[in-house]
Design an enzyme around this catalytic site. Structure first.
Site, PDB file in Angstrom:
ATOM      1  N   TYR A 150       0.843  -1.201   0.000  1.00 33.13           N
ATOM      2  CA  TYR A 150       0.000   0.000   0.000  1.00 33.13           C
ATOM      3  C   TYR A 150       0.874   1.244   0.000  1.00 33.13           C
ATOM      4  O   TYR A 150       0.624   2.196  -0.752  1.00 33.13           O
ATOM      5  CB  TYR A 150      -0.911  -0.007   1.224  1.00 33.13           C
ATOM      6  N   LYS A 154       1.109   4.541  -2.754  1.00 28.90           N
ATOM      7  CA  LYS A 154       0.993   5.954  -2.410  1.00 28.90           C
ATOM      8  C   LYS A 154       2.282   6.713  -2.730  1.00 28.90           C
ATOM      9  O   LYS A 154       2.233   7.873  -3.175  1.00 28.90           O
ATOM     10  CB  LYS A 154       0.621   6.111  -0.937  1.00 28.90           C
TER      11      LYS A 154
END
Length: 279
Positions: A150, A154
């Site tokens: 994750y 980002k």
């Protein structure tokens, strides 16, 4: 005299109770004309009952996004003032136990989705001298444990947005990276039942891992978050990077003034990683 046109805002990923939902309500309260996207299985009453336009569109599909563009362009006469890339999914797992197919799904939404939206909508944004808002995360800044994949999505979004900002500036479009701290949404629920693989080197931390995926972190509310973000975005000259949400100042300070390895000790203690040390 002709009345000024209300700013047109498009926000992806506006499921009930999430960041997108809160942003849509806040932009609407500021007099904007708000368009939102949802997946086919998601309800839309939380948007339409408040006068917010909701459309079914999957940001991983060209045809969906092209249809959305054509629909909004016809309604707004080709104008789009703000595009908020908010759609996102989360996958929690150790870096060494990561299932690549899960990461591919996450990159498709969190990174390639914004790329697709900008590729297809950029003529409307250039026409309006508009703004692109990418919803990033402190996870893309620091080595938050169990979030490597994750975090990678980002970080990719942040740095793609950085270059996009430079390239679009001569064309009159601003690009804003929102570095989000903890916000109280439903994004973690997808991982509530996730477990470590039986043969994982992290099995000694199975209990800690279970507690982590079911955690209730210290957060700001989606409404508090949306108030701060919308106020910044609607400024004539918004900041290129805007930090907001729980722990965002802490992360900004550490990343700005301290060595990168500062976080190693912080997260080793927070996640009890010393339990993995060979006896």
């Amino acid at each position: 005299m002709k009345e000024p046109r209300a700013p047109c805002v498009l926000i992806t990923g506006c499921g009930e109770g999430g960041i997108g939902h809160a942003l849509a309500a806040e932009f609407k309260s500021k007099g904007c004309r708000v368009f939102t996207t949802l997946l086919a299985h998601e309800p839309r009453d939380h948007l339409t009952n408040n006068g917010i336009n909701a459309y079914t569109a999957d940001v991983t599909k060209d045809d969906d996004v092209i249809t959305l563009r054509d629909t909004i362009s016809e309604i707004t006469n080709g104008n789009l003032d703000v595009l908020v890339n908010c759609a996102g999914i989360c996958y929690t797992m150790t870096a060494i136990d990561t299932e690549v197919k899960e990461v591919e799904k996450m990159f498709a939404v969190n990174v390639f989705g914004p790329m697709r939206m900008v590729h297809i909508f950029h003529p409307m944004l250039i026409k309006s001298k508009g703004k692109i808002v990418n919803i990033g995360s402190v996870g893309g800044i620091v080595p938050y444990v169990y979030g490597s994949s994750y975090n990678a999505t980002k970080a990719a979004l942040h740095h793609w947005g950085n270059t996009l900002r430079v390239e679009l500036k001569p064309l009159g479009v601003d690009v804003i990276n929102i570095i989000s701290g903890e916000v109280g949404t439903n994004i973690l629920k997808r991982d509530n039942s996730r477990k470590l693989p039986e043969k994982s080197f992290y099995r000694p931390l199975e209990k800690e891992f279970q507690n982590h995926v079911r955690r209730s972190p210290q957060t700001v509310s989606p409404q508090q978050y949306a108030t701060a973000v919308v106020a910044e975005v609607l400024k004539e000259h918004p900041r290129a990077w805007f930090w907001t949400g729980a722990r965002s100042f802490e992360v900004w300070f550490g990343d700005t003034f301290l060595p990168k390895t500062f976080w190693d000790g912080i997260f080793t203690r927070e996640f009890n990683l010393t339990k993995l040390l060979a006896k």
